[in-house]
Every structure is written in C-alpha cells, then in structure tokens.
Design an enzyme around this catalytic site. Sequence first.
Site, PDB file in Angstrom:
ATOM      1  N   HIS A 116      30.413  43.780  54.541  1.00 27.55           N
ATOM      2  CA  HIS A 116      30.110  43.698  53.112  1.00 27.55           C
ATOM      3  C   HIS A 116      31.156  44.558  52.388  1.00 27.55           C
ATOM      4  O   HIS A 116      31.654  45.532  52.949  1.00 27.55           O
ATOM      5  CB  HIS A 116      28.706  44.272  52.889  1.00 27.55           C
ATOM      6  CG  HIS A 116      28.172  44.164  51.492  1.00 27.55           C
ATOM      7  ND1 HIS A 116      28.575  44.986  50.478  1.00 27.55           N
ATOM      8  CD2 HIS A 116      27.235  43.339  50.958  1.00 27.55           C
ATOM      9  CE1 HIS A 116      27.917  44.678  49.365  1.00 27.55           C
ATOM     10  NE2 HIS A 116      27.100  43.676  49.626  1.00 27.55           N
ATOM     11  N   ASP A 193      26.736  50.591  58.696  1.00 25.20           N
ATOM     12  CA  ASP A 193      26.089  50.076  57.490  1.00 25.20           C
ATOM     13  C   ASP A 193      24.791  49.392  57.921  1.00 25.20           C
ATOM     14  O   ASP A 193      24.814  48.313  58.505  1.00 25.20           O
ATOM     15  CB  ASP A 193      27.040  49.084  56.803  1.00 25.20           C
ATOM     16  CG  ASP A 193      26.360  48.261  55.713  1.00 25.20           C
ATOM     17  OD1 ASP A 193      25.137  48.396  55.500  1.00 25.20           O
ATOM     18  OD2 ASP A 193      27.067  47.457  55.078  1.00 25.20           O
ATOM     19  N   GLN A 196      21.200  45.815  56.206  1.00 28.12           N
ATOM     20  CA  GLN A 196      20.456  44.645  56.676  1.00 28.12           C
ATOM     21  C   GLN A 196      19.780  44.925  58.020  1.00 28.12           C
ATOM     22  O   GLN A 196      19.205  44.017  58.630  1.00 28.12           O
ATOM     23  CB  GLN A 196      21.393  43.440  56.827  1.00 28.12           C
ATOM     24  CG  GLN A 196      22.149  43.063  55.570  1.00 28.12           C
ATOM     25  CD  GLN A 196      21.262  42.407  54.527  1.00 28.12           C
ATOM     26  OE1 GLN A 196      20.141  41.962  54.818  1.00 28.12           O
ATOM     27  NE2 GLN A 196      21.753  42.335  53.308  1.00 28.12           N
ATOM     28  N   LYS A 219      15.958  46.637  49.949  1.00 31.04           N
ATOM     29  CA  LYS A 219      15.967  45.470  50.841  1.00 31.04           C
ATOM     30  C   LYS A 219      14.826  45.537  51.850  1.00 31.04           C
ATOM     31  O   LYS A 219      14.638  44.631  52.647  1.00 31.04           O
ATOM     32  CB  LYS A 219      17.303  45.397  51.580  1.00 31.04           C
ATOM     33  CG  LYS A 219      18.481  45.085  50.661  1.00 31.04           C
ATOM     34  CD  LYS A 219      19.733  44.809  51.473  1.00 31.04           C
ATOM     35  CE  LYS A 219      20.997  44.930  50.654  1.00 31.04           C
ATOM     36  NZ  LYS A 219      21.177  43.832  49.706  1.00 31.04           N
ATOM     37  N   CYS A 358      29.481  38.925  48.748  1.00 33.20           N
ATOM     38  CA  CYS A 358      30.163  40.223  48.766  1.00 33.20           C
ATOM     39  C   CYS A 358      30.864  40.459  50.096  1.00 33.20           C
ATOM     40  O   CYS A 358      30.890  41.591  50.605  1.00 33.20           O
ATOM     41  CB  CYS A 358      29.198  41.383  48.472  1.00 33.20           C
ATOM     42  SG  CYS A 358      28.491  41.288  46.837  1.00 33.20           S
TER      43      CYS A 358
END
Lengths: 402, 144
Positions: A116, A193, A196, A219, A358
């Site tokens: 991302h 990261d 998700q 999220k 993104c």
Amino acid sequence: MSARREDFPLLVNNPGLHYLDSAATSQKPRAVLDAMRDYYERDNANPHRGAYDLSARATERYHDARVRIAKFIGLQDSDCLVFTRGTTEALNLVATAWGGANVQPGDEIVVTGLEHHANFVPWQQLARAKGASLRICPVTTDGRIDLEQLKGMLGERTRVVAFSHVSNALGTINPVTEIARAAHAVGALAICDGAQGTPHLPVSFDALGLDAYAFSGHKMCGPMGIGGLAATRALLESMPPYQFGGDMIEIVGDERSTWNALPHKFEAGTPNVADAIGLAAACEYLDGIGMAQVRTHELALLGRAQDALLAIDGVTVYGPGVNDRSGVLSFTLEGVHPHDLATILDQQGVCIRAGHHCAQPLMRRLAVPATARASFYVYSTEEDVAALAAGVARAKEIFSNF
Amino acid sequence: MSLDALYQEIILEHNRRPRNSREMTDATARVDQHNPLCGDELTLWVRLGDDGTLDDASFKASGCAISRASASLMTSAVKGKSRAEALELGEKFRELVTGKLDPVAAKGELGSLVALGGVSRFPQRVKCASMAWHALREALGDAG
C-alpha cells in the site's frame, strides 16, 4: 445468518445495503459506539494532568484501553504500544524517527511490490532524503512476495525490510515470520504493515519476531482516527521522538528537554482517549466472536464469491488461491471497466471498491490499470455474495446488449 | 436512478468503438490528464488552424466507459468549430452533467452529447465525463 448484522447500527439502518468494502473501512458494532459515548458521558477529562479524580479516571481508562488492545495483538508489554492515528502515521513514525537517525548514504531499504502507498512512499522518501537506495522486491504473477528474490536482495547494506502482513489490494497473506527471520539474518529491521492483518487474522506480535507492526482501528470494527505501532522496547528506546509537545516530555529546560517514558515519548499532545476506548471495545467484540471464527467465516464467503464470479464468462480473479488470502476478492470483468462495474453494483446496493487500491506499484506489476475489489468481514452474508454475483452478471448484460 | 439513463446505447457504442482514438503527429497542442483517484489516463491532441478553427481533435484513453465515450463524443463534436465555439460548447456540457441543463431542451445545442446527461444523477461520475473537456480547455489555453 444475519444475526451479526444486528450488532451494526449502520447495517440495520440500511437494510438493502450489501457492504463489501470492509478492506477500506469496517462498519462499527453498537458496543464500540456505546463505549465511546459512555466515556464522554461519564469519564471525560484530559488524562495525565488533572489533580482531580475525574482526570485520574480518564487516565485509567486510557491505560486500560492500551492494555486491552496490546493483549489483542499479542503484545505482552503494553508500554510498547504507541497510539497513532492509524497505520499510515505509525509507519511514518518509524520511517521518520528511526530512519532519520539511522539510515546513511549507501544504505539499502527494501520494500515489496505488494505494498500500500502508506508502506511504500515513507520509505521511498526516506531513501531520497538520506541518499539510500530503495529496493523493491518483485511479486509473483499470482500476487505473492517472491521470497527467493527477496532473500537475494538482502545484504549487509540492508537496514530495513518493510512489508505487509496482508495485501490490501489482493488479500495475499504473507509469511511474516519467514521474512522477519531473513531480515534479521542480515541485521536489518523487520517492519510490518498490519492494517489488513489485525482485522482478519489472529495476531501475536511477540511470536512473529518483528521489530514493529503498524495497524488501524477503523478496519477492525473500531473508530477512525486511532491505530497503533507495536514495537520492541529496544527499537522504541533507540528512536528519538517523532513529535514534540505536551505529555511526551519529562523536563523542559530553556536549552534542552528530556523525554517521558514509553509509550508517552511518542504521544505528543492530548491523546485520543475516546477512540482508544472504542478500539478496545472492538477488540473485545472480535475476541467475543473469536479470530479463528472470523477467519473461518470470511474464508467460506470468499470461496463462494470466487466460485460465483468465476462462473461468469470474462471474470478474472487476481492473487493467490483463496486459502492464502484474507476476505478480499480482486477481479476484473472483460469489456467493463471496474468503475462502470462499481456504479452498476452500487445501483443494486452493493458497495465495492474500484481503482488502484492505493497500490499503484502493484498494479503496474500486474499490468492492470484498475481492479474491482469486494471484501468481506464478520457481518458479511451469503445474501451479500449473491447480490455481488447478480450485479456482475447484470453489468455484463448491460455492456453486451447492443 | 436508472442505469439505462447512464449507460445509453450511444455511450456503450462509443466506448466500444471510440471515434478519433488515435495519436496525432501534427498537433498544435497535446494535453495529458490523469485522475489520481481512479487511475484513468487520457491524452488529447488538437490541431488549431491559422484562422482559429479546430481542424482536428483526437485522443487516447485508458478508463471507464463514461470517460472514453465522452472523449469520443467530444472530439467528434468540436471538430470544425472555432476556439470560442468549442469553449462555449464545453460550458454547456458542464451545465448538462451538473444537472443545470435539461437534456431534452439542450438537444438542439448539444446534439448527441446529451447522451451523457444521465451522469448528472451520478455525482461520482461527473469527473469521468468531464475529463476530456478539461483537457480541451487546457489545450485551448483556457485552463483555470
């Protein structure tokens, strides 16, 4: 089946809505909204300062939220959880504070083609500012990090390997521990990261062998505006502050200042107490379902959705097989641009994302300008899947009917 | 809101077989447009004659049906028009896609461009329909 929908006021208030854009942001359960309101109605004050009971209560509730969230991500030392606005700020924090103090000209920063923009651009800019080189690990045609190539890229100049737990564009679940090990073998930091990851998979920071893990509350059923950076104590103590101001200082002299202890050193200004409490309530909600069950639920819907779409002639699905993806279905329909598809689906109450997600470097590597992305979560149902498939079939009909 | 109003046959047909979709080697102006939100890309070429007439207009686009059809319809509509006429048409088109002009009433002035009138009921798609026209304004030195 729709019992869990009842927990989400937005879904109750929009009965015909098929919300399939949870990878962008999730809906919020009533328990989260109630917890935030309750804080403002009973305990709100500026924490860490007031010499009165109410402020002490706000401080305690903020602390308790941190402990609860740390527990959710398997971080035993909750002082090593720094609250941020979200994943983007958490990654910028590491890239700026650690990178600013440690990266030298000629050093190498490794990212992957799957990232991302939030885990790509901060490292790109750090490399440019420091005269370091940014190396981008190739992705395989089925949308995985090419591990062999990654290992071949690492060397004594590598200072950091930044990669995603789960790809937002394709849903690819990456082998975090293996990548962390490879980074550590050459003395580099492993920064992940997790935007998700935390919503969809059980996460144990202490077991993953990472140096830092960034995530977003919104999220994972929490409010927008709160997230965090979980990191090792060694990394956090070695980093200079990211922002300066109240709360993060110890002694402020005329010429110089000293810094507060972790995690406050990285939390300048009045903290976002209500959102932290909301995120803690989201962790409680998700643990109430069980993250293993969350995964099972999503995987079942993902499998059905993929089968239903692949039964439509002209549909291409991107990424690895369903078992190696979170609840993300990234696809195209031949002859229909993803934006047209999204508009047609929207007319039937089906919300999907269309575009580059993104992740422009990834889209270039996959050689597609855009895809349509449907993403599932705890409140998604088989009706949502059926509506998605019907909408895609309708789009095909509209575009071939002349 | 009817999808038929948005995806009229003429739009779908121009999307599939866009007119003037080619590079131009003797253009007097070239403009590249990029929508960072959706990744759509469009390049517009125009050839302005000495008398200020738009002798030719062409484009290459990667994007949705609305943006491609709009570029196809626009290049067809402005060819042979003066610079001022083309800009005036662009102003009328803007009114059409933002719902300030009734497609039926505007048919005489706008011709087949009125097929894009349905966009006014899909606010997220106004940008797609307008992209080619923004490029034209820039090509004609009237960006702003």
